[in-house]
Structure formats: C-alpha cells, structure tokens
Design an enzyme around this catalytic site. Structure first.
Site, PDB file in Angstrom:
ATOM      1  N   ARG A  38       0.838  -1.200   0.000  1.00 33.22           N
ATOM      2  CA  ARG A  38       0.000   0.000   0.000  1.00 33.22           C
ATOM      3  C   ARG A  38       0.868   1.243   0.000  1.00 33.22           C
ATOM      4  O   ARG A  38       1.947   1.264   0.564  1.00 33.22           O
ATOM      5  CB  ARG A  38      -0.904   0.035   1.227  1.00 33.22           C
ATOM      6  N   GLY A  42       0.097   1.393   7.760  1.00 35.77           N
ATOM      7  CA  GLY A  42      -1.043   1.105   8.623  1.00 35.77           C
ATOM      8  C   GLY A  42      -1.702  -0.224   8.360  1.00 35.77           C
ATOM      9  O   GLY A  42      -2.482  -0.710   9.171  1.00 35.77           O
ATOM     10  N   CYS A  45      -5.593  -2.841   9.144  1.00 37.66           N
ATOM     11  CA  CYS A  45      -6.232  -2.253  10.329  1.00 37.66           C
ATOM     12  C   CYS A  45      -6.539  -0.771  10.138  1.00 37.66           C
ATOM     13  O   CYS A  45      -7.676  -0.341  10.292  1.00 37.66           O
ATOM     14  CB  CYS A  45      -5.346  -2.456  11.550  1.00 37.66           C
ATOM     15  N   LYS A  54     -14.546   1.382  13.060  1.00 33.43           N
ATOM     16  CA  LYS A  54     -14.921   2.032  14.316  1.00 33.43           C
ATOM     17  C   LYS A  54     -15.521   3.417  14.061  1.00 33.43           C
ATOM     18  O   LYS A  54     -16.396   3.875  14.802  1.00 33.43           O
ATOM     19  CB  LYS A  54     -13.719   2.143  15.256  1.00 33.43           C
ATOM     20  N   GLY A 143       0.450  -9.691   7.310  1.00 36.33           N
ATOM     21  CA  GLY A 143      -0.961  -9.641   7.666  1.00 36.33           C
ATOM     22  C   GLY A 143      -1.801 -10.729   7.036  1.00 36.33           C
ATOM     23  O   GLY A 143      -1.318 -11.818   6.716  1.00 36.33           O
ATOM     24  N   GLU A 186     -19.992  -6.724  13.673  1.00 33.74           N
ATOM     25  CA  GLU A 186     -19.734  -5.281  13.709  1.00 33.74           C
ATOM     26  C   GLU A 186     -20.306  -4.589  12.484  1.00 33.74           C
ATOM     27  O   GLU A 186     -21.063  -3.608  12.600  1.00 33.74           O
ATOM     28  CB  GLU A 186     -18.235  -5.014  13.807  1.00 33.74           C
ATOM     29  N   LEU A 319      -5.293 -10.540  15.667  1.00 35.97           N
ATOM     30  CA  LEU A 319      -5.650  -9.298  16.338  1.00 35.97           C
ATOM     31  C   LEU A 319      -4.529  -8.287  16.165  1.00 35.97           C
ATOM     32  O   LEU A 319      -3.352  -8.634  16.305  1.00 35.97           O
ATOM     33  CB  LEU A 319      -5.887  -9.545  17.830  1.00 35.97           C
ATOM     34  N   HIS A 444     -16.892   5.776  42.255  1.00 29.58           N
ATOM     35  CA  HIS A 444     -18.341   5.639  42.190  1.00 29.58           C
ATOM     36  C   HIS A 444     -18.970   6.964  41.749  1.00 29.58           C
ATOM     37  O   HIS A 444     -18.570   8.019  42.239  1.00 29.58           O
ATOM     38  CB  HIS A 444     -18.893   5.260  43.568  1.00 29.58           C
TER      39      HIS A 444
END
Length: 465
Positions: A38, A42, A45, A54, A143, A186, A319, A444
C-alpha cells in the site's frame, strides 16, 4: 567480519505488527526499512479494517441513540437521519489522519518507508520492484486477507468482503451476512442501524464463537432486539448474483430443507487467511503450515537464519494488538533485551453495542482442561452508573481458580466493555486474584464497579445484588 548491509532490519508489511516493530527497532538504534504494497502505512487495520469500521460504528451508534434512546432521556428530536456521503467522508478523514500519523512517526524515528512489492531472495536480501536491498534481519509482517466462500469470488459490489462493506455507496435494503464472528457482527450492526434489514447466517450454533457461551445468549438477544435476524447452525450452499442483488441459499448443518434469502448485498465474513504467498518463502525453504502460516519458534524465528515472522502471518489470534506486542518483543529481542508476549492475557473485543470483551479462558476451556474454578457475575442492571446512562444490557463474569483465587478469565458484555477489559488484562498480567480486584477501590459511580462486584462474587459475595 559480518558483511555490511543496507539496513539492520527490513520489515515486510506496515500494518500494526510491522510498523510497530519498525518503530521500536529504530528507537533502539537500528537502521530500519519498512516496505508495504500500500502507498500508505497502517496495513489492513488502519486503512480498511479496525479504524474505518470504528468510525462507522460510532456514527451509526449516535444515530441509533438519537432515533431510539433520546426520548427516554427526555430529549425530543425529530427527523434525525444519516447523510451517508458525509458519514463516509468523515470515515475517510479519520483513516487519512491516522495513516499520516504513522508516516510522521516513521520520519521522527528515522524509519525508511518504501511503497512496493517485496520478495525475499536470500536470508539477507530483498527485491523490491526490481531493486536489490540487503538487511541483516528480515521480518515477515504481511498480515491477512478475507477468505471467500468456495467458488464465490468477491466483486465488492454485490458480494463483498469487509473491504467493500466499509464503502457501500448506499444503504442496502436487505443485507445478508455470512458469518457471525467479529467482522460480520460489527459491520452487520453498522448497516442495520443505518436502515438495512440484516440477516446473519452462521455455521455454528452460537454467534461470537470463542466467547463465553452464556453471555453469547444475552448478546444475541440484545442484537435481535435491535433488529438483526439470525440463522444459526446453517450452511450457505450458493450465492447467485442477479441484476438486483443476489440470492443466498442455505441449509441446516445437520441436514434439512434448503431455504433462500434475497439480498441487495451479501457480506461474506467467514474468516481471514495469512498473506504469505509471493514472498519467495518456498524457494528459501521457510516452513509453512497447511493454513499458509509461517512456522516460528518462541522468539519468532523461522527455520531459516535471519528471517522472522509476526502477527497474522503466524499462529495465534488475528488481532492487531497481538501483532503489535509481537513486533515490540521481536525488536527488543534482536537488540539483546528480554521480552515476551503472554498469550493468555490478550484481550478480544467485538465493538457492537453493547460491546463484548474477553480475556483469558472461557468456562468451556477450563472444563476441558480439568481446572476447578469459581464464577462471579454481576449484571449491569444492578449498576447505578449503567442505569443513569441507559446502558443496562449485559453483565460481567469473572472466572477464578478454586484453589488459589487467581483470575483465569474475565468476560464483559456491556457498554464500554472494550475499555473495561483493560483492567482485567492488567490484573491477569500481574497474577492478581479475584480478591485483589475486589479490594481495589473503584470510583463511584462507574461501570468499572461491575468488575469489582463480579470479582467479589468470585471469592465471596457481591454487595449490590
């Protein structure tokens, strides 16, 4: 005297494993080259995976909140809708800014980045688009890529991989997702919230295979309430494309009548395969297993001196953070430092809403290994913070050794589970007991108190249920 090379380390692949390995090695004083097919670093991912998905998940979740949840908070809004072109533009900006950040880090740390296709010609030599480059050490960090169904190729329009599913030009009316793993759930949830009718066809008898079976039942119930439809224990036998979309044929795994679903788009998310072809590994004699993964020892070395491999190219969960940890460990090992990766303390997260996160062992694994354990559970319905923010779906489960109380696994289904699992991972990394977590003061009101209560339940009794 060793022959002088162009670089001390050459990393093939600029994904999370490769670029992190390159950066850490450069920080330790090595002359480093990182090469990738590429034009931007990166890997999958950052370019077409974790980061763009995301961005779409966040946008679609905010849309769902405005359309469905704001009224329960006393906020009245009308005519809330998504502008898909602007949603996609923001996604591209997020990706662009992120990969530019990696490029900046390369320059800051003195890493040489090259865009091109690399082939290893000798244990200390690469050929990059016809250019010869030498390096003392070579790391394979190439990858993985999506797996297609037999006889059904991706066209990234009607039959799409995760890559195509991230850039659909319009919201499909009917989306069929083949595979109820992380990617399928997802991306299926993204398009469901944007307006698609989503049907998920899964070969096994549960969604999110490998996650806690009990919480998977809650997880499926939550996703079904949001509008997703599931066909479990079902095998896809054919996908026939037509001018309007595709027809998916499936049948029960145990045998039975075939059924069909008409779809505008079919997302095939049945797994990924290592990208290890075209590297020249067969010529060099590097050992590859039947799945195409490079075989390495505990220090990521192959059977050929000077050649190493990390990330999705080797065994283990595919992952990004697992690859990063391996990249750091390898860079430090090559510089004489002691470094290792603890594989039973690597978290996994499904970034749906609610999120689903786990670290360590499941109950099924502990039973299979004959390990006696105790269970501590706490529902978010009993959490004051969860009620306050309207996020009561799910619960926390802590598994602890019955003899030593050492934490063996933590499973979280609920809001911000991907963030909460960090505390559990740290606890396991330091060998903490359930009582250690239970006796640690938690602010809390916070969602993290649910982990504290589940830990209390594992060694004694929870307070708030």
């Amino acid at each position: 005297m060793a022959e002088q090379t162009d670089f001390d380390l050459a990393v093939i692949g600029a994904g999370p494993g490769g670029y992190v390995c390159a950066l850490r090695a450069a920080q330790l004083g090595m002359r480093v080259l990182c090469v990738d097919r590429r034009a931007t670093p990166g890997g999958t991912c950052l370019n077409i995976g974790c980061i763009p998905s995301k961005a779409l998940l966040h946008a679609s979740e905010r849309l769902h909140e405005a359309q469905k949840d704001f009224a329960t908070l006393g906020i009245d809004v009308t005519d809330v809708r998504a502008d898909l072109a602007r949603v996609m533009a923001r996604k591209e900006k997020v990706v662009g800014d992120t990969v530019k950040g990696v490029g900046f880090l390369f320059k800051k740390n003195g890493v040489t980045f090259r865009h091109g296709t690399a082939r290893i010609t000798k244990p200390t030599e690469l050929e990059i688009d016809g250019d010869r480059v030498t390096a003392t050490h070579i790391v394979i960090a190439t990858g993985s890529a999506p797996i297609a169904l037999p006889g059904i190729e991706f066209d990234e329009q009607q039959v799409v991989s995760s890559t195509g599913a991230l850039s659909l030009p319009e919201v499909p009316k009917q989306l069929v997702v083949v595979g109820a793993g992380v990617i399928g759930l997802e991306l299926g949830s993204v398009w469901q919230r944007l307006g698609a009718n989503v049907t998920v066809v899964e070969y096994t008898d549960q969604i999110a295979s490998g996650f806690d079976r009990g919480l998977c039942t809650q997880f499926q119930r939550s996703l079904s309430k949001q509008g997703m439809t599931f066909r479990l224990s079902s095998r896809v036998t054919a996908i026939e494309k037509n001018p309007s979309g595709a027809r998916v044929t499936y049948e029960p795994v145990q045998g039975g009548e075939k059924q069909t679903i008409e779809a505008d788009v079919v997302l095939v998310a049945v797994g990924r395969r290592p990208v290890t072809d075209s590297l020249g590994l067969d010529t060099l004699g590097v050992t590859i297993d039947s799945s195409g993964r490079v075989q390495t020892d505990a220090r990521y070395a192959t059977n050929v001196d000077g050649i190493y491999a990390i990330g999705d190219a080797i065994a283990g969960p595919m992952l990004a953070h697992k690859a990063e940890e391996e990249g750091i460990a390898l860079a430090e090992q090559l510089n004489g430092r002691a470094a290792h990766v603890r594989y039973d303390a690597i978290p996994s997260v499904i970034y749906t809403q609610p999120e689903f996160a786990m670290v360590g062992h499941t109950e099924e694994q502990l039973k299979a290994d004959g390990i006696d354990y105790r269970i501590g559970s706490f529902p978010f319905m009993a959490s004051a913070r969860a009620r306050a923010i309207n996020a009561t779906d799910g619960s926390v489960k802590v598994l602890a050794c019955a003899r030593t109380d050492k934490i063996l696994g933590v499973h979280i289904l609920g809001a911000s589970a991907g963030e909460l699992i960090g505390e559990a991972t740290l606890a396991m990394e330091f060998g903490a007991s359930a009582e250690d977590v239970a006796r640690t003061c938690h602010a809390h009101p916070t969602l993290s108190e649910a982990l504290k209560e589940a830990a209390m339940a594992a060694y004694d009794k929870p307070l708030h249920i």
